[in-house]
Design a protein around this motif. Structure first.
Motif, PDB file in Angstrom:
ATOM      1  N   GLN A   1      -5.508  -0.405  21.097  1.00  0.00           N
ATOM      2  CA  GLN A   1      -5.227  -1.833  21.240  1.00  0.00           C
ATOM      3  C   GLN A   1      -5.877  -2.599  20.103  1.00  0.00           C
ATOM      4  O   GLN A   1      -7.070  -2.426  19.830  1.00  0.00           O
ATOM      5  N   TYR A   2      -5.081  -3.448  19.456  1.00  0.00           N
ATOM      6  CA  TYR A   2      -5.560  -4.219  18.306  1.00  0.00           C
ATOM      7  C   TYR A   2      -5.258  -5.684  18.508  1.00  0.00           C
ATOM      8  O   TYR A   2      -4.282  -6.046  19.148  1.00  0.00           O
ATOM      9  N   VAL A   3      -6.104  -6.546  17.923  1.00  0.00           N
ATOM     10  CA  VAL A   3      -5.888  -7.986  17.930  1.00  0.00           C
ATOM     11  C   VAL A   3      -6.165  -8.477  16.505  1.00  0.00           C
ATOM     12  O   VAL A   3      -7.026  -7.942  15.809  1.00  0.00           O
ATOM     13  N   SER A   4      -5.414  -9.472  16.075  1.00  0.00           N
ATOM     14  CA  SER A   4      -5.615 -10.018  14.735  1.00  0.00           C
ATOM     15  C   SER A   4      -7.021 -10.584  14.597  1.00  0.00           C
ATOM     16  O   SER A   4      -7.531 -11.261  15.497  1.00  0.00           O
ATOM     17  N   ASP A   5      -7.643 -10.339  13.448  1.00  0.00           N
ATOM     18  CA  ASP A   5      -8.975 -10.865  13.166  1.00  0.00           C
ATOM     19  C   ASP A   5      -8.979 -12.398  13.140  1.00  0.00           C
ATOM     20  O   ASP A   5     -10.020 -13.009  13.308  1.00  0.00           O
ATOM     21  N   ALA A   6      -7.810 -13.004  12.962  1.00  0.00           N
ATOM     22  CA  ALA A   6      -7.701 -14.462  12.964  1.00  0.00           C
ATOM     23  C   ALA A   6      -8.015 -15.047  14.343  1.00  0.00           C
ATOM     24  O   ALA A   6      -8.247 -16.242  14.477  1.00  0.00           O
ATOM     25  N   TYR A   7      -8.041 -14.204  15.369  1.00  0.00           N
ATOM     26  CA  TYR A   7      -8.341 -14.647  16.738  1.00  0.00           C
ATOM     27  C   TYR A   7      -9.715 -14.173  17.223  1.00  0.00           C
ATOM     28  O   TYR A   7     -10.065 -14.367  18.387  1.00  0.00           O
ATOM     29  N   VAL A   8     -10.485 -13.549  16.338  1.00  0.00           N
ATOM     30  CA  VAL A   8     -11.799 -13.016  16.715  1.00  0.00           C
ATOM     31  C   VAL A   8     -12.853 -13.612  15.790  1.00  0.00           C
ATOM     32  O   VAL A   8     -12.738 -13.517  14.567  1.00  0.00           O
ATOM     33  N   ARG A   9     -13.870 -14.233  16.366  1.00  0.00           N
ATOM     34  CA  ARG A   9     -14.946 -14.795  15.544  1.00  0.00           C
ATOM     35  C   ARG A   9     -15.949 -13.697  15.212  1.00  0.00           C
ATOM     36  O   ARG A   9     -16.766 -13.311  16.046  1.00  0.00           O
ATOM     37  N   THR A  10     -15.860 -13.188  13.988  1.00  0.00           N
ATOM     38  CA  THR A  10     -16.767 -12.122  13.557  1.00  0.00           C
ATOM     39  C   THR A  10     -17.817 -12.636  12.580  1.00  0.00           C
ATOM     40  O   THR A  10     -18.763 -11.929  12.275  1.00  0.00           O
ATOM     41  N   GLY A  11     -17.621 -13.858  12.051  1.00  0.00           N
ATOM     42  CA  GLY A  11     -18.552 -14.404  11.081  1.00  0.00           C
ATOM     43  C   GLY A  11     -18.252 -13.940   9.666  1.00  0.00           C
ATOM     44  O   GLY A  11     -19.020 -14.190   8.754  1.00  0.00           O
ATOM     45  N   SER A  12     -17.125 -13.253   9.474  1.00  0.00           N
ATOM     46  CA  SER A  12     -16.767 -12.746   8.157  1.00  0.00           C
ATOM     47  C   SER A  12     -15.252 -12.729   8.005  1.00  0.00           C
ATOM     48  O   SER A  12     -14.526 -12.500   8.973  1.00  0.00           O
ATOM     49  N   ASP A  13     -14.774 -12.939   6.776  1.00  0.00           N
ATOM     50  CA  ASP A  13     -13.350 -12.826   6.492  1.00  0.00           C
ATOM     51  C   ASP A  13     -12.980 -11.422   6.027  1.00  0.00           C
ATOM     52  O   ASP A  13     -11.820 -11.133   5.792  1.00  0.00           O
ATOM     53  N   GLY A  14     -13.976 -10.563   5.871  1.00  0.00           N
ATOM     54  CA  GLY A  14     -13.734  -9.204   5.397  1.00  0.00           C
ATOM     55  C   GLY A  14     -13.965  -8.174   6.485  1.00  0.00           C
ATOM     56  O   GLY A  14     -14.133  -8.498   7.656  1.00  0.00           O
ATOM     57  N   TYR A  15     -13.975  -6.929   6.068  1.00  0.00           N
ATOM     58  CA  TYR A  15     -14.184  -5.820   7.003  1.00  0.00           C
ATOM     59  C   TYR A  15     -15.655  -5.771   7.426  1.00  0.00           C
ATOM     60  O   TYR A  15     -16.529  -5.637   6.585  1.00  0.00           O
ATOM     61  N   VAL A  16     -15.907  -5.890   8.722  1.00  0.00           N
ATOM     62  CA  VAL A  16     -17.275  -5.789   9.259  1.00  0.00           C
ATOM     63  C   VAL A  16     -17.452  -4.473  10.015  1.00  0.00           C
ATOM     64  O   VAL A  16     -18.512  -4.223  10.558  1.00  0.00           O
TER      65      VAL A  16
END
Length: 50
Positions: free
Chosen positions: A30-45
């Motif tokens: 299961q995957y979700v777009s990073d645009a909907y997840v607050r990770t604190g980074s625009d890159g690969y974390v």
């Protein structure tokens, strides 16, 4: 908080946290777009999926 063990490139999506082509693995296949997840980074974390 949801752990993100892996990430993979995908379709570009715009969401509340910007525009991204990164998809975050949030469960077994299961995957979700990073645009909907607050990770604190625009890159690969997290490592990319193989």
């Amino acid at each position: 908080m949801v752990p993100i063990p892996r990430r993979t490139p995908g379709t570009t999506v715009t969401g509340p946290y910007g525009t991204s082509n990164i998809r975050d693995n949030v469960g077994n296949g299961q995957y979700v777009s990073d645009a909907y997840v607050r990770t604190g980074s625009d890159g690969y974390v997290a490592p990319r999926c193989q």
